[in-house]
Design an enzyme around this catalytic site. Structure first.
Site: not given
Ligand code: GDP
Length: 425
Positions: A13, A40-41, A130, A332, A334, A414, A416
């Site tokens: 993740d 889960g991309h 999962t 992430k 931000d 990154s 956002g």
């Protein structure tokens, strides 16, 4: 660099899908080489917001060929659902744009059922699966009971293999778990419904990739999960059942002789972990809630709240080493903007009192505590920054601190989730 892998450095993740969606424009082919629909991309672009489970994240680039390699395991129904969802959003999925290895293994409904039954049996000792059938299907593969996608093209052989697999699997379902047996007809109906749709996509993807690289076409490998979930070298037994490491990419893609020239390790600016297993820097209570909310930390595949904590240098340094990362994409950033000061876990204090900066053997992390250092926060919105110089000094310092401590350059920051919310260094 014409052969590149984008991989997770931590527990998964980290934002790999977002980085693949961004960087795929520089490549001809994107390959998923391990795992199944447990990925889960999340990708956000002009077509909308997508949570891709099986589909390679290069599918949004019309000129890119996407491949599901021999190292993957494929739930036929799930893949058909993903194709339908993408097509409904206006993205073309055709055999020219998606190729599935004839050696990938099929995930059947009974694999998912077995996964759920085993988790239920384990109760509090569960792995945090999962429940997408991944552990049962990889176990079958290694027991040489799996059925390959290419078998779908050979109906007589397929039926013979399915009968043999069901005979064996039903012993487990009924005998061990007291569940209902799966009938041959019921399973064949499912195969007819979903397998026949996928037949045109099945081919020898190893040969395709071998020839493609011979012609000088560029290849991007997309990993699922993170280094710490690697079956061999991760936090076993709280790992996945496959190898999310860059070193496995050529093998899981069917071109074992290929050399990956560039490995972009995706690292989150703080830590998250879905599922069970040691997570030494984990926060609890209000502090955790705040970070979880700020980062929207709920699993893309399952919706489960992710466990959260500060950046973990001990685990991340180990992950960088396992991946052989040549550079880092820090995602992430931000999300940390609300913090007065930025916590970083620099070492673990083990239960016996010993302090270590080396990632310990899994059971030795029981009862370990994080040693925390603080860096100054920046307390302002950085999501509009598009150059390193536009970041506040404290944010720049945080990036420099991380690359110095990891001994690996941070080449992307990154700020956002959107495709363009990125700083190149
Ligand atoms: P993956 O499995 O490694 O692709 O990661 P996930 O998709 O499970 O989780 C990453 C989440 O973070 C997704 O919801 C992304 O949209 C989001 N994301 C990625 N990069 C950034 C970023 O820089 N800032 C913010 N706020 N969100 C991001």
């Amino acid at each position: 660099m014409s052969i590149c892998a984008i991989v997770g450095v931590n527990w998964g993740d980290e934002g790999k899908g977002r980085m693949v969606d961004l960087l795929a424009q520089q490549y001809d082919i994107v390959v998923r080489y391990q795992g199944g629909s447990n990925a889960g991309h999340t990708v956000i672009n002009q077509y909308g917001k997508f949570a891709l489970n099986l589909m390679p994240s290069g599918i949004f680039r019309p000129e890119v060929v996407n491949i599901l390699g021999n190292g993957t395991v494929i739930d036929l129904e799930h893949l058909c659902g993903e194709i339908d969802g993408l097509q409904a959003a206006g993205i073309e999925v055709s055999p020219d744009r998606l190729k599935i290895s004839n050696r990938a293994i099929i995930v059947f409904p009974f694999h998912k059922e077995q996964d759920g039954l085993e988790e239920a049996r384990l109760k509090d000792a569960r792995y945090g699966s999962t429940k997408r059938g991944i552990a049962p299907v990889y176990s079958d593969k290694y027991q040489k009971k799996g059925i390959q996608l290419g078998d779908l093209l050979l109906p007589d052989l397929f039926e013979k293999r399915l009968k043999a697999l069901l005979e064996w699997k039903n012993l487990t379902l009924t005998g061990v778990y007291g569940a209902k047996a799966h009938s041959f007809q019921q399973t064949m109906d499912w195969v007819e419904r979903f397998g026949s749709r996928l037949k045109p996509y099945i081919c020898d993807t190893g040969k395709y990739l071998y020839e493609a690289q011979g012609q000088g076409r560029s290849i991007l490998f997309e990993a699922q999960l993170g280094a710490l979930r690697d079956l061999e070298l991760g936090i076993y037994p709280f790992t996945s059942s496959s190898a999310p490491l860059a070193a496995y990419a050529p093998l899981g893609a069917g071109v074992p002789g290929l050399r990956v020239e560039r490995v972009v390790g995706v690292v989150k600016a703080y830590s998250t972990c879905v599922g069970e297993g040691p997570f030494v820097a984990e926060w609890q209570g209000g502090e955790a809630e705040r970070l979880r909310e700020a980062g929207g930390e709920y699993g893309a595949a399952t919706g489960r709240p992710r466990r959260v904590g500060p950046f973990d240098l001990v685990a991340t340094r180990y992950g960088v080493r396992l991946q052989g990362a040549t550079d880092i994409a820090l995602t992430k950033m931000d999300v940390l903007s609300y913090m007065d000061r930025i916590p970083v876990c620099t070492a673990y204090r083990l239960a016996g009192g010993q302090v270590t900066e080396e990632f310990p053997f899994t059971p030795l992390m029981d009862g370990a505590e994080p040693v925390i250092e603080y860096l100054p926060g920046w307390k302002q919105d950085i999501s509009k920054a598009r150059s390193f110089a536009a970041l506040p000094k404290e944010a720049q310092d945080y990036v420099r601190y991380i690359e110095a401590r990891l001994d690996c350059p941070v080449t992307y920051v990154s700020v956002g989730p959107g495709r363009d919310e990125i700083i190149y260094r």
